[in-house]
Design a protein around this motif. Structure first.
Motif, short mmCIF file in Angstrom:
data_model
loop_
_atom_site.label_atom_id
_atom_site.label_comp_id
_atom_site.label_asym_id
_atom_site.label_seq_id
_atom_site.Cartn_x
_atom_site.Cartn_y
_atom_site.Cartn_z
N VAL A 182 -0.41 -0.07 4.31
CA VAL A 182 0.81 -0.65 3.61
C VAL A 182 -0.28 -1.76 2.95
CG1 VAL A 182 2.86 -2.17 3.20
CG2 VAL A 182 2.66 -0.04 4.64
N PHE A 209 1.69 -2.19 -3.47
CA PHE A 209 2.81 -1.72 -2.87
C PHE A 209 3.68 -3.03 -2.37
CE2 PHE A 209 3.95 0.90 1.15
CZ PHE A 209 5.27 1.03 0.78
N PRO A 257 7.03 3.48 -4.07
CA PRO A 257 7.48 2.18 -3.24
C PRO A 257 9.05 2.22 -2.84
CG PRO A 257 7.24 1.46 -5.41
CD PRO A 257 6.64 2.79 -5.25
N THR A 259 -2.81 -0.58 0.18
CA THR A 259 -2.38 0.15 -0.91
C THR A 259 -2.03 -0.86 -1.97
OG1 THR A 259 -1.60 1.98 0.78
CG2 THR A 259 -0.83 1.82 -1.89
N LEU A 310 2.26 5.30 -5.60
CA LEU A 310 1.29 4.40 -4.42
C LEU A 310 -0.06 5.56 -4.39
CD1 LEU A 310 3.78 4.18 -1.60
CD2 LEU A 310 3.09 2.49 -3.23
N ARG A 317 8.49 -6.60 -2.68
CA ARG A 317 8.16 -5.36 -3.43
C ARG A 317 6.83 -5.76 -4.31
NH1 ARG A 317 11.31 -0.28 -6.32
NH2 ARG A 317 9.65 0.49 -7.44
#
Length: 225
Positions: A179, A185, A143, A182, A212, A206
């Motif tokens: 994004v 993430f 990340p 995942t 990831l 975050r």
């Protein structure tokens, strides 16, 4: 043979949608008047990170507040005309980089787009290229991109980081899907932007992930918008 140790810093940020590096223009020989990475000799009483922070502050007035990691060691016998000098390079990523202020051995200090970087003194072109490639590759499986963002950001903000670092446009919908699907993430804050134009965008921070999975692979031709 006795040798000396220096530290050099690859400082990266995003300015005007371009990946940019902090470069100085040397005020002293060797390579007087040429561009270089900020850095200098390690003092006898200093640990390496302390020397890196001191040289950065002295030459540019910038404090390394952000992601900082050791990039590599460079020790070619011919890399420094002053003699046998080994350098430890660090990579730092800043989300909101301040304007630098030249000092010490630096005549000027400025953020310059990596794509337009001038010739650099010593082997600093190699070190800069290694730092950029490290950042590009780590965006795939970590990340790290969030280190370029403020504490709260939109998915569009994060996409602009990837586009700047990878030097490639990305499809907004595909990127948003990757994004947000995942695990770990990003984490939604429950708040949204309050812009004057368009719909409010959801804000994120975050997430807890350190790796990831699946990775965010670099843009392939079919992924480019």
């Amino acid at each position: 043979m006795a040798f000396k140790v220096t530290v050099d810093l690859v400082m990266l940020t995003i300015r005007n949608a371009a990946l940019s590096a902090l470069l100085i223009r040397r005020a002293i020989p060797p390579f007087e008047g040429e561009h270089a990475l900020p850095g200098g000799f390690v003092l006898d009483h200093e640990d390496l990170p302390d020397a890196a922070a001191r040289e950065l502050a002295e030459e540019t007035g910038v404090t390394a507040a952000g992601h900082l990691e050791q990039l590599g060691t460079y020790g070619s016998p011919a890399r420094d005309p002053r003699g046998r000098v080994v350098t430890i390079a660090y990579l730092a990523l800043l989300p909101d980089a301040p304007l630098p202020r030249a000092g010490s051995d630096a005549a000027t200090a400025e953020w310059l787009p990596v794509a337009d970087a001038p010739p650099l003194a010593f082997d600093h072109a190699t070190i800069l290229a290694d730092g950029v490639e490290r950042a590009r590759s780590k965006l795939e499986y970590s990340p790290l991109a969030t280190a370029f963002c403020p504490p709260e950001f939109t998915i569009a903000d994060l996409r602009q980081v990837y586009e700047a670092v990878w030097s490639a446009p990305l499809d907004p919908r595909n990127f948003h899907r990757k994004v947000t699907s995942t695990p770990g993430f990003v984490t939604p804050t429950g708040r949204s932007t309050a812009g004057d134009r368009g719909r409010p965008a959801q804000l994120f921070t975050r997430g807890p992930a350190t790796l990831l999975y699946p990775p965010m692979l670099r843009a392939l031709p079919q992924d480019i918008a």
